[in-house]
Write a protein that holds these residues in place. Structure first.
Motif, PDB file in Angstrom:
ATOM      1  N   GLU A  15       0.824  -1.207   0.000  1.00  0.00           N
ATOM      2  CA  GLU A  15       0.000   0.000   0.000  1.00  0.00           C
ATOM      3  C   GLU A  15       0.862   1.263   0.000  1.00  0.00           C
ATOM      4  N   THR A  16       1.952   1.237   0.731  1.00  0.00           N
ATOM      5  CA  THR A  16       2.868   2.380   0.769  1.00  0.00           C
ATOM      6  C   THR A  16       3.500   2.619  -0.599  1.00  0.00           C
ATOM      7  N   VAL A  17       3.927   1.550  -1.245  1.00  0.00           N
ATOM      8  CA  VAL A  17       4.506   1.677  -2.588  1.00  0.00           C
ATOM      9  C   VAL A  17       3.448   2.155  -3.577  1.00  0.00           C
ATOM     10  N   ALA A  18       2.222   1.646  -3.449  1.00  0.00           N
ATOM     11  CA  ALA A  18       1.142   2.058  -4.352  1.00  0.00           C
ATOM     12  C   ALA A  18       0.815   3.536  -4.170  1.00  0.00           C
ATOM     13  N   ASN A  19       0.901   4.036  -2.943  1.00  0.00           N
ATOM     14  CA  ASN A  19       0.676   5.463  -2.718  1.00  0.00           C
ATOM     15  C   ASN A  19       1.762   6.311  -3.367  1.00  0.00           C
ATOM     16  N   GLN A  20       2.996   5.816  -3.358  1.00  0.00           N
ATOM     17  CA  GLN A  20       4.089   6.559  -3.976  1.00  0.00           C
ATOM     18  C   GLN A  20       3.947   6.604  -5.492  1.00  0.00           C
ATOM     19  N   TYR A  21       3.516   5.492  -6.084  1.00  0.00           N
ATOM     20  CA  TYR A  21       3.380   5.390  -7.538  1.00  0.00           C
ATOM     21  C   TYR A  21       1.916   5.308  -7.942  1.00  0.00           C
ATOM     22  N   ARG A  22       1.114   6.173  -7.395  1.00  0.00           N
ATOM     23  CA  ARG A  22      -0.337   6.145  -7.567  1.00  0.00           C
ATOM     24  C   ARG A  22      -0.771   6.175  -9.032  1.00  0.00           C
ATOM     25  N   PHE A  23      -0.201   7.076  -9.815  1.00  0.00           N
ATOM     26  CA  PHE A  23      -0.643   7.224 -11.199  1.00  0.00           C
ATOM     27  C   PHE A  23      -0.227   6.040 -12.063  1.00  0.00           C
ATOM     28  N   GLY A  24       0.887   5.426 -11.748  1.00  0.00           N
ATOM     29  CA  GLY A  24       1.283   4.214 -12.448  1.00  0.00           C
ATOM     30  C   GLY A  24       0.355   3.060 -12.129  1.00  0.00           C
ATOM     31  N   VAL A  25      -0.004   2.939 -10.858  1.00  0.00           N
ATOM     32  CA  VAL A  25      -0.937   1.884 -10.437  1.00  0.00           C
ATOM     33  C   VAL A  25      -2.295   2.090 -11.111  1.00  0.00           C
ATOM     34  N   ILE A  26      -2.738   3.331 -11.184  1.00  0.00           N
ATOM     35  CA  ILE A  26      -4.022   3.631 -11.821  1.00  0.00           C
ATOM     36  C   ILE A  26      -3.991   3.270 -13.304  1.00  0.00           C
ATOM     37  N   ALA A  27      -2.904   3.611 -13.987  1.00  0.00           N
ATOM     38  CA  ALA A  27      -2.800   3.311 -15.418  1.00  0.00           C
ATOM     39  C   ALA A  27      -2.790   1.807 -15.672  1.00  0.00           C
TER      40      ALA A  27
END
Length: 93
Positions: A15-27
């Motif tokens: 979750e911490t990594v996903a918050n850092q790379y939010r836009f990549g995760v969304i794409a």
């Protein structure tokens, strides 16, 4: 500070990594969930009402959470649920 990092679960770290790379995760999520939902519908999920509902509700919930810029914890839980449901329906129908 080190003990706090060691005691974190893998899900919290993700979750911490996903918050850092939010836009990549969304794409990536848009690509994977959108395509997987379409493939599931193409291979027979639209033939039965129960399978149509089972695929549409989690897929649209995930996409709506992405559009609403919801917290990553909600988005990640929705991604996991949608992937499980779509793959199960894909192989069952």
């Amino acid at each position: 500070m080190k003990t706090k990092e060691i005691n974190q679960s893998t899900w919290m770290q993700l979750e911490t990594v996903a918050n850092q790379y939010r836009f990549g995760v969304i794409a990536i999520t848009l690509l994977v969930i959108g395509c997987l939902g379409g493939v599931t519908m193409n291979y027979g999920a639209a033939l039965h009402t129960w399978s149509l509902i089972a695929v549409v509700i989690p897929t649209m919930t995930t996409l709506s959470l992405l559009l609403a810029v919801a917290p990553m914890k909600w988005i990640m839980n929705a991604i996991i649920i949608t992937l499980i449901v779509d793959v199960l329906i894909l192989f069952l129908v």
